[in-house]
Motif scaffolding. Structure first.
Motif, PDB file in Angstrom:
ATOM      1  N   LYS A  70      77.765  -3.461  85.201  1.00  0.00           N
ATOM      2  CA  LYS A  70      76.744  -2.682  84.486  1.00  0.00           C
ATOM      3  C   LYS A  70      77.349  -1.485  83.761  1.00  0.00           C
ATOM      4  CE  LYS A  70      73.116  -5.047  84.807  1.00  0.00           C
ATOM      5  NZ  LYS A  70      72.482  -5.485  83.557  1.00  0.00           N
ATOM      6  N   ASN A  71      78.460  -0.969  84.266  1.00  0.00           N
ATOM      7  CA  ASN A  71      79.156   0.127  83.601  1.00  0.00           C
ATOM      8  C   ASN A  71      79.894  -0.377  82.356  1.00  0.00           C
ATOM      9  OD1 ASN A  71      80.235   2.764  83.235  1.00  0.00           O
ATOM     10  ND2 ASN A  71      82.106   2.136  84.268  1.00  0.00           N
ATOM     11  N   ARG A  72      80.606  -1.490  82.471  1.00  0.00           N
ATOM     12  CA  ARG A  72      81.422  -2.015  81.366  1.00  0.00           C
ATOM     13  C   ARG A  72      80.637  -2.872  80.383  1.00  0.00           C
ATOM     14  NH1 ARG A  72      86.726  -4.631  84.259  1.00  0.00           N
ATOM     15  NH2 ARG A  72      87.330  -2.839  85.507  1.00  0.00           N
ATOM     16  N   HIS A  73      79.650  -3.622  80.891  1.00  0.00           N
ATOM     17  CA  HIS A  73      78.902  -4.590  80.081  1.00  0.00           C
ATOM     18  C   HIS A  73      77.409  -4.463  80.397  1.00  0.00           C
ATOM     19  CE1 HIS A  73      82.773  -6.527  79.235  1.00  0.00           C
ATOM     20  NE2 HIS A  73      83.026  -6.394  80.521  1.00  0.00           N
ATOM     21  N   PRO A  74      76.795  -3.360  80.002  1.00  0.00           N
ATOM     22  CA  PRO A  74      75.400  -3.107  80.403  1.00  0.00           C
ATOM     23  C   PRO A  74      74.395  -4.154  79.926  1.00  0.00           C
ATOM     24  CG  PRO A  74      76.155  -1.488  78.785  1.00  0.00           C
ATOM     25  CD  PRO A  74      77.345  -2.291  79.179  1.00  0.00           C
ATOM     26  N   GLY A  75      74.730  -4.910  78.885  1.00  0.00           N
ATOM     27  CA  GLY A  75      73.797  -5.915  78.381  1.00  0.00           C
ATOM     28  C   GLY A  75      73.815  -7.231  79.129  1.00  0.00           C
ATOM     29  N   VAL A  76      74.820  -7.438  79.972  1.00  0.00           N
ATOM     30  CA  VAL A  76      74.926  -8.689  80.732  1.00  0.00           C
ATOM     31  C   VAL A  76      73.992  -8.616  81.940  1.00  0.00           C
ATOM     32  CG1 VAL A  76      76.485 -10.133  82.113  1.00  0.00           C
ATOM     33  CG2 VAL A  76      77.301  -9.090  79.992  1.00  0.00           C
ATOM     34  N   GLU A  77      73.233  -9.683  82.156  1.00  0.00           N
ATOM     35  CA  GLU A  77      72.331  -9.734  83.311  1.00  0.00           C
ATOM     36  C   GLU A  77      73.064 -10.315  84.516  1.00  0.00           C
ATOM     37  OE1 GLU A  77      69.682  -8.198  83.473  1.00  0.00           O
ATOM     38  OE2 GLU A  77      68.867  -8.068  81.457  1.00  0.00           O
ATOM     39  N   VAL A  78      72.759  -9.797  85.707  1.00  0.00           N
ATOM     40  CA  VAL A  78      73.429 -10.221  86.936  1.00  0.00           C
ATOM     41  C   VAL A  78      72.399 -10.673  87.959  1.00  0.00           C
ATOM     42  CG1 VAL A  78      74.969  -9.524  88.821  1.00  0.00           C
ATOM     43  CG2 VAL A  78      75.304  -8.576  86.515  1.00  0.00           C
ATOM     44  N   ILE A  79      72.618 -11.882  88.485  1.00  0.00           N
ATOM     45  CA  ILE A  79      71.799 -12.405  89.582  1.00  0.00           C
ATOM     46  C   ILE A  79      72.694 -12.462  90.811  1.00  0.00           C
ATOM     47  CG2 ILE A  79      70.510 -14.385  90.467  1.00  0.00           C
ATOM     48  CD1 ILE A  79      69.897 -15.108  87.501  1.00  0.00           C
ATOM     49  N   LEU A  80      72.280 -11.760  91.855  1.00  0.00           N
ATOM     50  CA  LEU A  80      73.061 -11.751  93.092  1.00  0.00           C
ATOM     51  C   LEU A  80      72.591 -12.845  94.038  1.00  0.00           C
ATOM     52  CD1 LEU A  80      73.323  -7.950  93.473  1.00  0.00           C
ATOM     53  CD2 LEU A  80      75.253  -9.461  93.815  1.00  0.00           C
ATOM     54  N   LEU A  81      73.559 -13.481  94.698  1.00  0.00           N
ATOM     55  CA  LEU A  81      73.275 -14.479  95.723  1.00  0.00           C
ATOM     56  C   LEU A  81      73.777 -13.946  97.058  1.00  0.00           C
ATOM     57  CD1 LEU A  81      74.464 -17.826  94.069  1.00  0.00           C
ATOM     58  CD2 LEU A  81      72.134 -16.947  94.232  1.00  0.00           C
ATOM     59  N   THR A  82      73.015 -14.172  98.109  1.00  0.00           N
ATOM     60  CA  THR A  82      73.463 -13.743  99.422  1.00  0.00           C
ATOM     61  C   THR A  82      73.022 -14.726 100.486  1.00  0.00           C
ATOM     62  OG1 THR A  82      73.505 -11.925 101.010  1.00  0.00           O
ATOM     63  CG2 THR A  82      71.435 -12.294  99.852  1.00  0.00           C
ATOM     64  N   GLY A  83      73.824 -14.834 101.528  1.00  0.00           N
ATOM     65  CA  GLY A  83      73.480 -15.669 102.667  1.00  0.00           C
ATOM     66  C   GLY A  83      72.665 -14.903 103.690  1.00  0.00           C
ATOM     67  N   ASN A  84      72.560 -13.592 103.524  1.00  0.00           N
ATOM     68  CA  ASN A  84      71.849 -12.745 104.485  1.00  0.00           C
ATOM     69  C   ASN A  84      70.623 -12.128 103.827  1.00  0.00           C
ATOM     70  OD1 ASN A  84      74.377 -13.247 105.456  1.00  0.00           O
ATOM     71  ND2 ASN A  84      74.915 -11.142 105.861  1.00  0.00           N
ATOM     72  N   ALA A  85      69.509 -12.224 104.503  1.00  0.00           N
ATOM     73  CA  ALA A  85      68.274 -11.622 104.000  1.00  0.00           C
ATOM     74  C   ALA A  85      68.252 -10.148 104.408  1.00  0.00           C
ATOM     75  CB  ALA A  85      67.063 -12.349 104.547  1.00  0.00           C
ATOM     76  N   ALA A  90      69.306  -5.795  99.022  1.00  0.00           N
ATOM     77  CA  ALA A  90      68.512  -6.258  97.879  1.00  0.00           C
ATOM     78  C   ALA A  90      68.018  -5.060  97.063  1.00  0.00           C
ATOM     79  CB  ALA A  90      67.336  -7.100  98.353  1.00  0.00           C
ATOM     80  N   LEU A  91      67.522  -4.040  97.735  1.00  0.00           N
ATOM     81  CA  LEU A  91      67.034  -2.846  97.041  1.00  0.00           C
ATOM     82  C   LEU A  91      68.174  -2.121  96.330  1.00  0.00           C
ATOM     83  CD1 LEU A  91      64.447  -1.426  99.597  1.00  0.00           C
ATOM     84  CD2 LEU A  91      63.971  -2.373  97.334  1.00  0.00           C
ATOM     85  N   ALA A  92      69.326  -2.023  96.999  1.00  0.00           N
ATOM     86  CA  ALA A  92      70.481  -1.363  96.377  1.00  0.00           C
ATOM     87  C   ALA A  92      70.913  -2.126  95.125  1.00  0.00           C
ATOM     88  CB  ALA A  92      71.634  -1.268  97.374  1.00  0.00           C
ATOM     89  N   GLY A  97      70.824  -2.325  88.985  1.00  0.00           N
ATOM     90  CA  GLY A  97      70.644  -3.035  87.726  1.00  0.00           C
ATOM     91  C   GLY A  97      70.659  -4.549  87.805  1.00  0.00           C
ATOM     92  N   ALA A  98      70.628  -5.111  89.021  1.00  0.00           N
ATOM     93  CA  ALA A  98      70.593  -6.576  89.137  1.00  0.00           C
ATOM     94  C   ALA A  98      69.297  -7.112  88.536  1.00  0.00           C
ATOM     95  CB  ALA A  98      70.707  -7.001  90.600  1.00  0.00           C
ATOM     96  N   PHE A  99      69.392  -8.284  87.912  1.00  0.00           N
ATOM     97  CA  PHE A  99      68.207  -8.941  87.353  1.00  0.00           C
ATOM     98  C   PHE A  99      67.385  -9.552  88.479  1.00  0.00           C
ATOM     99  CE2 PHE A  99      65.930 -12.552  85.516  1.00  0.00           C
ATOM    100  CZ  PHE A  99      65.316 -11.953  84.430  1.00  0.00           C
TER     101      PHE A  99
END
Length: 130
Positions: A70-85, A90-92, A97-99
């Protein structure tokens, strides 16, 4: 319509390979990276609309990689995947800036739809990418 280009950053090679094949069958161009540093290098060198990012990786974790993207490429959208709920993570991620934040194993149809939604929100074009 141009094919959507995504960067999949995940240290689990088997998972990345299977997910990349499934997304490719759905018309998404997928490039993979094995860790945050490799992913950031590829993102600096090439054009991607969306990054799919694993939350837990050795070295830089997903949140650190997200903040750098988000600092280097603010226009790129990011979807995070996690094995832990983990609601705190998630809030962090969303505050950084995660999509979206999706649990593994991700339903491929749902993930594909979120990738298309994220690509529509992407604030860069091939022309700007050079």
């Amino acid at each position: 319509m141009r094919k959507i280009r995504i960067l999949l950053i995940d240290d689990e090679k088997g998972f990345s390979s299977v997910l990349a094949k499934r997304l490719t069958r759905r018309g998404v161009e997928v490039i993979t990276a094995e860790d945050g540093a490799d992913g950031l290098f590829k993102l600096d060198m090439d054009f991607f609309q969306v990054v799919i990012l694993d939350m837990k990786m050795p070295g830089m974790n997903g949140l650190q990689v997200l903040k750098t993207i988000k600092n280097r490429h603010p226009g790129v959208e990011v979807i995070l995947l996690t094995g832990n709920a983990d609601m705190e993570s998630a809030l962090a991620a969303m505050n950084a800036g995660a999509f979206d934040f999706i649990l593994k194993p991700a339903n491929t149809e749902i993930l594909t739809n979120r990738i298309y939604d994220a690509a529509k929100s992407c604030h860069i074009t091939m022309d700007k990418a050079g």
